[in-house]
Design a protein around this motif. Structure first.
Motif, short mmCIF file in Angstrom:
data_model
loop_
_atom_site.label_atom_id
_atom_site.label_comp_id
_atom_site.label_asym_id
_atom_site.label_seq_id
_atom_site.Cartn_x
_atom_site.Cartn_y
_atom_site.Cartn_z
N UNK A 1 77.40 60.28 -38.81
CA UNK A 1 76.74 59.19 -39.52
C UNK A 1 75.29 59.04 -39.09
N UNK A 2 74.67 57.95 -39.48
CA UNK A 2 73.27 57.78 -39.12
C UNK A 2 73.00 56.39 -38.54
N UNK A 3 71.92 56.30 -37.78
CA UNK A 3 71.56 55.01 -37.17
C UNK A 3 70.72 54.22 -38.19
N UNK A 4 70.47 52.97 -37.87
CA UNK A 4 69.58 52.19 -38.71
C UNK A 4 68.15 52.71 -38.50
N UNK A 5 67.24 52.34 -39.39
CA UNK A 5 65.84 52.76 -39.23
C UNK A 5 65.34 52.30 -37.85
N UNK A 6 64.57 53.19 -37.18
CA UNK A 6 64.08 52.85 -35.84
C UNK A 6 62.89 51.90 -35.98
N UNK A 7 62.94 50.72 -35.33
CA UNK A 7 61.80 49.80 -35.43
C UNK A 7 60.51 50.46 -34.92
N UNK A 8 59.39 50.07 -35.52
CA UNK A 8 58.11 50.74 -35.21
C UNK A 8 57.77 50.81 -33.72
N UNK A 9 57.88 49.70 -32.95
CA UNK A 9 57.52 49.82 -31.52
C UNK A 9 58.41 50.83 -30.78
N UNK A 10 59.70 50.86 -31.15
CA UNK A 10 60.62 51.80 -30.50
C UNK A 10 60.29 53.24 -30.89
N UNK A 11 60.02 53.45 -32.19
CA UNK A 11 59.67 54.80 -32.67
C UNK A 11 58.41 55.30 -31.95
N UNK A 12 57.40 54.44 -31.84
CA UNK A 12 56.16 54.87 -31.16
C UNK A 12 56.42 55.09 -29.67
N UNK A 13 57.28 54.24 -29.10
CA UNK A 13 57.62 54.38 -27.68
C UNK A 13 58.31 55.73 -27.42
N UNK A 14 59.24 56.10 -28.30
CA UNK A 14 59.94 57.39 -28.10
C UNK A 14 58.97 58.55 -28.30
N UNK A 15 58.10 58.44 -29.32
CA UNK A 15 57.12 59.51 -29.59
C UNK A 15 56.23 59.73 -28.36
N UNK A 16 55.87 58.65 -27.68
CA UNK A 16 55.00 58.76 -26.50
C UNK A 16 55.77 59.20 -25.26
N UNK A 17 57.04 58.73 -25.16
CA UNK A 17 57.81 59.00 -23.92
C UNK A 17 58.43 60.41 -23.91
#
Ligand SMILES: [Zn+2]
Length: 204
Positions: free
Chosen positions: A158-174
């Protein structure tokens, strides 16, 4: 000190590229499907390239530049599955698929990585491990950027809900920082292996 400044600079650049890419996609100037797809694809590629520049601590050596280009190309390559699934070069057909195409399944990244690590261990190939790290950096960054709009897709679970913007940017940076730690460990290991081979050669 300089590698630290490099990393901070590249992390800021990464954030700017994500912000500009996302903003441009919503800008009224970008209306045509072709321009939207091109802008999105280029953003994916640049994010992948900068992410690897962070991982390898880019000092513009030929090998590092080639790795960054490979990561950029791999990040852009994910979206080719739209065309493969549509069996058409038509952008309209590629963008109106009934379901998400296969390269967008994050479970595929895990499977490919497990396979590459097993094959690398059998063949004792350090290049394959490096390839797996570049592939993971490229595809995870693409999936996380897409995940901001559609969530992460773990086929067949299945799939997760859309990733909230701060979390998405946090993962992209981390994520590149996490891969950087792995890369440093890999480099140390490679150096150790080289020393063992060299000392072995001297003994002979
Ligand atoms: Zn995509």
């Amino acid at each position: 000190m300089i590698p630290f400044i490099n990393t901070v600079f590249l992390e800021i650049l990464l954030l700017i590229v994500c912000y500009l890419g996302d903003t441009l996609l919503q800008h009224p100037v970008v209306k045509q499907q072709f321009v939207v797809a091109l802008t999105d694809s280029l953003t994916h590629g640049i994010v992948g390239g900068i992410s690897w520049a962070i991982v390898c601590d880019l000092k513009f050596k030929k090998q590092e530049c080639l790795e960054c280009i490979l990561c950029l190309v791999l990040a852009m390559l994910v979206d080719t599955d739209h065309f493969l699934s549509a069996r058409s070069f038509s952008l309209k057909a590629a963008l109106s698929l009934p379901a998400r195409p296969p390269f967008h399944a994050t479970t595929l990244v895990i499977l490919v990585d497990i396979t590459l690590v097993i094959v690398a261990a059998i063949l004792k190939s350090q290049n394959l491990i490096l390839g797996a790290m570049i592939f993971t950096t490229a595809w995870v960054s693409h999936h996380v950027r897409d995940g901001h709009r559609r969530g992460l897709w773990f086929y067949p679970f299945g799939e997760t809900a859309a990733i909230p913007k701060p979390l998405y940017l946090g993962i992209i940076l981390a994520f590149p920082l996490l891969m950087k730690i792995l890369h440093l460990f890999f480099d140390k290991q490679r150096l150790k292996d080289k020393t063992i081979i060299l000392s072995g050669a001297q003994l002979v």
